[in-house]
Design a protein around this motif. Structure first.
Motif, PDB file in Angstrom:
ATOM      1  N   ARG A  97      19.508  -3.508  -1.063  1.00 36.47           N
ATOM      2  CA  ARG A  97      18.665  -2.512  -0.384  1.00 36.47           C
ATOM      3  C   ARG A  97      17.982  -1.604  -1.410  1.00 36.47           C
ATOM      4  O   ARG A  97      16.797  -1.300  -1.293  1.00 36.47           O
ATOM      5  CB  ARG A  97      19.499  -1.677   0.576  1.00 36.47           C
ATOM      6  N   TYR A 100      15.319  -3.601  -3.153  1.00 38.37           N
ATOM      7  CA  TYR A 100      14.173  -3.764  -2.274  1.00 38.37           C
ATOM      8  C   TYR A 100      13.376  -2.458  -2.187  1.00 38.37           C
ATOM      9  O   TYR A 100      12.149  -2.453  -2.257  1.00 38.37           O
ATOM     10  CB  TYR A 100      14.638  -4.192  -0.881  1.00 38.37           C
ATOM     11  N   THR A 101      14.088  -1.330  -2.061  1.00 39.39           N
ATOM     12  CA  THR A 101      13.429  -0.033  -1.985  1.00 39.39           C
ATOM     13  C   THR A 101      12.667   0.273  -3.267  1.00 39.39           C
ATOM     14  O   THR A 101      11.524   0.752  -3.227  1.00 39.39           O
ATOM     15  CB  THR A 101      14.468   1.077  -1.701  1.00 39.39           C
ATOM     16  N   ARG A 104       9.636  -1.938  -3.494  1.00 35.03           N
ATOM     17  CA  ARG A 104       8.645  -1.450  -2.532  1.00 35.03           C
ATOM     18  C   ARG A 104       7.955  -0.195  -3.074  1.00 35.03           C
ATOM     19  O   ARG A 104       6.733  -0.048  -2.981  1.00 35.03           O
ATOM     20  CB  ARG A 104       9.356  -1.164  -1.211  1.00 35.03           C
ATOM     21  N   LEU A 105       8.745   0.715  -3.627  1.00 37.94           N
ATOM     22  CA  LEU A 105       8.199   1.947  -4.198  1.00 37.94           C
ATOM     23  C   LEU A 105       7.270   1.628  -5.367  1.00 37.94           C
ATOM     24  O   LEU A 105       6.171   2.197  -5.476  1.00 37.94           O
ATOM     25  CB  LEU A 105       9.346   2.859  -4.652  1.00 37.94           C
TER      26      LEU A 105
END
Length: 162
Positions: A97, A100-101, A104-105
């Protein structure tokens, strides 16, 4: 040599009366000894039976306790293994997670940066075109100024006096 007369002479009546008493005493004593030995044998046999029964009960009890202890140890080991696997899985999920975060950021930041660059690109292109013209012109200007033709040196468009 004198021989014991009591052996040779017939026994008196008191001696004869004592003899059966002594015999009875000896027989009674022997009977008591036999009874004592028989009772000892019976009690010893009963003691051994009870002792063996107690040892058997203890053996089975110790075995049961040991089996329960081993079962508990196996359950504890299994619980520890399950907990370790669960903790590992949770850490893996949290890491994924977070990864992924972060991705994404980063992609949002890079996209924003690219959009800003793209928005300024026409200005940058215009600047580049202007710089190119200026450089080409300044190179042309230096060529023109260095040329032997005097007619160009006083041209008004060059900034000279006319």
């Amino acid at each position: 040599m004198k021989i014991n007369s009591s052996l040779d002479s017939p026994k008196s009546s008191s001696e004869q009366d004592r003899l059966p008493t002594w015999r009875n005493y000896e027989l009674t004593d022997s009977g008591v000894m036999i009874q004592k030995n028989v009772r000892m044998f019976i009690h010893r046999k009963r003691y051994r039976t009870v002792r063996n029964a107690a040892m058997t009960i203890q053996r089975y009890t110790r075995g049961l306790v040991s089996r329960r202890r081993v079962h508990l140890m196996r359950q504890t080991a299994a619980a520890i293994k399950i907990q370790a696997c669960m903790r590992g899985w949770l850490k893996k999920v949290r890491y994924q997670r977070l990864k992924y975060t972060m991705i994404r950021l980063q992609s949002c930041a890079r996209g924003n940066w690219a959009r800003q660059r793209f928005e300024h690109m026409p200005r940058i292109r215009a600047c580049i075109i202007i710089q190119r013209h200026v450089r080409n012109t300044s190179g042309l200007l230096s060529k023109v100024l260095s040329s032997p033709c005097k007619a160009w040196s006083g041209a008004s468009w060059l900034g000279g006096g006319g």
